[in-house]
Write an enzyme that holds these catalytic residues in place. Structure first.
Site, short mmCIF file in Angstrom:
data_model
loop_
_atom_site.label_atom_id
_atom_site.label_comp_id
_atom_site.label_asym_id
_atom_site.label_seq_id
_atom_site.Cartn_x
_atom_site.Cartn_y
_atom_site.Cartn_z
N HIS A 11 43.49 48.19 37.75
CA HIS A 11 43.65 46.86 37.19
C HIS A 11 44.85 46.19 37.83
O HIS A 11 45.86 46.82 38.11
CB HIS A 11 43.85 46.92 35.67
N SER A 43 47.41 43.72 26.48
CA SER A 43 46.13 43.17 26.94
C SER A 43 45.45 44.11 27.91
O SER A 43 44.28 44.49 27.73
CB SER A 43 46.36 41.80 27.59
N LYS A 55 42.23 47.14 26.97
CA LYS A 55 40.93 47.14 27.64
C LYS A 55 40.69 48.45 28.39
O LYS A 55 39.60 49.02 28.35
CB LYS A 55 40.85 45.96 28.63
N ASP A 71 41.60 41.17 22.12
CA ASP A 71 42.19 40.74 23.37
C ASP A 71 41.48 39.51 23.92
O ASP A 71 42.12 38.64 24.52
CB ASP A 71 42.15 41.87 24.41
N ARG A 118 46.86 32.85 25.21
CA ARG A 118 48.07 33.04 26.02
C ARG A 118 48.12 32.07 27.18
O ARG A 118 49.19 31.59 27.57
CB ARG A 118 48.12 34.48 26.57
#
Length: 469
Positions: free
Chosen positions: A90, A202, A206, A180, A187
């Site tokens: 990520h 966040s 996930k 989220d 956000r």
């Protein structure tokens, strides 16, 4: 049980008090249990808590509780029946950052080459991605420019896609980490994107919902990163690594340079096109940094998955997979399994149909010394590739093409960037934004390496941050 009111939670954090686990859990439950008939918490209250966290921060316990509450706010994926090694990567977000589109098929191809005893790929990548946020692009927005592609797989479909393909590229459905999904959108429009605590919760909620054995994080540093300083980026990396390790997931973070757009293109379809070209063996000079970073990330993933004795050997294996065409075949398999029309990859350039384009040329000779990568990202957003508010549609064909990189020798009149938009009226402001941010000097600049540092944990759980030579 004492009823917990959202305003009390907001006031406690606003005043710098530690939130109790029950307060955090109740607030997250209120977010996801909202209905038109029963509004347990308002958008204004959610925004207020986001700002309070942004200003006051969270301690490790509060962060772990928030991440866990978000992780279990909906369905979670159980990879155990696949009897495989699950791993993901990520990014904290960058301009032109499309490494997921290369890394996922590379790892899928490696897993397909070494199935387990039940014929399931030995490595599986259940990749849950997001949409554009602030000045950065979103992997889902890029994938959804592929005709027919379905990013909204349920957990049964996710498992089946992994069983067949070794990787799946999906988004947050209303039932996967729903908390989220709500916070992520707010956000972007409350000035709280850059909070390392909110970013950690966040991303890690996930990723931990994917039932991962290991995770590799790409934490951006430099003017195009969300974090304003190198020290803040390292803090974010350490927060995410410690959060992942505490949850039982082997986690490593690479701090990588984001001083200019990554690769040749920044946008949506154009980034898919660039990655398809690379997987087909067409390595454009402007894509060299993208390839280098993708191989570094894939190398770490292959190492953690036991396919390579070191990250360096893993990067070499990843390069072999990319060169062989196996990654491209894995890509076609993934896209087809998720309903995408793979015929568009026969000529991806022909699928790029902006209504207007304009080239920005150099007004002097010299070397491209610096640029504000964040401003470049906002230019891409203003062209139509990003969102001004939640729910906005994004343009498939808006974006920019980079013709030079930092350190490039430039001649007067040479093309620097080409801008694309589906609305000719959207070209002027982004062009001026790009022109204002470029700095051309007589002498070449010093260019930092693409991978600046690695943050990992020792067997005892302590963090290490050795510099990459």
């Amino acid at each position: 049980m004492t009823k917990i009111h959202p305003i009390d939670v907001i006031l406690h954090k606003r005043d710098g008090l530690e939130l109790r686990d029950e307060e955090i859990q109740a607030f997250i439950r209120a977010i996801v249990e909202w209905t038109p008939r029963q509004q347990l918490v308002t958008d204004a209250q959610i925004a207020s808590l986001l700002m309070a966290i942004f200003l006051q921060g969270l301690n490790r316990r509060e962060l772990a509780t928030l991440t866990s509450a978000m992780r279990f706010s909906g369905e979670t994926f159980d990879a155990a029946p696949l009897k495989t090694f699950t791993i993901d990567k990520h990014s904290t977000g960058g301009v032109g950052d499309k490494t997921s589109l290369l890394v996922a098929p590379i790892l899928a191809a490696a897993g397909l080459a070494h199935p387990n005893e039940e014929g399931i790929p030995g490595i599986c990548v259940p990749m849950i991605s997001g949409r554009s946020l602030g000045h950065t692009g979103g992997t889902l927005d890029k994938l959804e420019t592929i005709p027919g592609f379905n990013s909204q797989l349920d957990l049964k479909q996710l498992a089946e896609t992994l069983r067949i393909c070794g990787a799946a590229l999906i988004g947050q459905t209303p039932r996967i980490v729903p908390a989220d999904r709500i916070l992520y959108a707010l956000r972007d429009h409350t000035g709280t994107v850059e909070s390392p605590f909110l970013i950690t919760a966040s991303i890690m909620s996930k990723k931990l919902a994917e039932s991962l054995n290991a995770l590799v994080l790409d934490v951006k540093v430099g003017c195009g990163a969300f974090m304003p300083t190198y020290e803040k980026s390292r803090q974010l990396a350490e927060l995410m690594v410690s959060t992942g390790e505490a949850a039982g997931t082997r986690t490593v973070a690479l701090l990588t340079s984001m001083e200019e757009p990554l690769g040749r293109f920044s946008g949506n379809w154009v980034e898919v096109w660039e990655c398809v070209d690379i997987m087909q063996g067409k390595r454009h000079p402007m894509s060299a940094d993208l390839i280098e970073l993708s191989l570094a990330l894939a190398g770490w993933m292959l190492h953690l998955a036991g396919q390579a004795s070191s990250p360096q050997q893993g990067a070499q294996l990843a390069d072999q997979i990319l060169n062989s065409g196996d990654a491209y075949q894995a890509w076609l398999k993934i896209i087809a399994a998720q309903g995408g029309d793979i015929s568009v990859f026969e000529d991806p350039a022909a699928h790029h149909k902006p209504a207007a384009r304009r080239t920005l040329n150099a007004t002097q000779a010299g070397y491209l010394s610096s640029m504000d990568c964040r401003l470049a990202g906002w230019a891409v957003q203003r062209l139509g590739a990003g969102r001004a508010k939640p729910g906005d549609a994004v343009s498939a064909h808006a974006g920019i093409e980079s013709h030079v990189k930092l350190g490039s020798r430039i001649e007067e009149g040479q093309p620097l960037f080409t801008l694309f938009s589906e609305d000719p009226l959207k070209l002027d402001q982004p062009e001026q934004m790009l022109r204002d941010t470029l700095r051309i000097t007589p002498q070449p600049p010093s260019i930092p390496p693409i991978v600046r540092e690695v943050v990992s944990a020792t067997p005892t759980g302590n963090l290490l941050t050795p510099e990459i030579p």
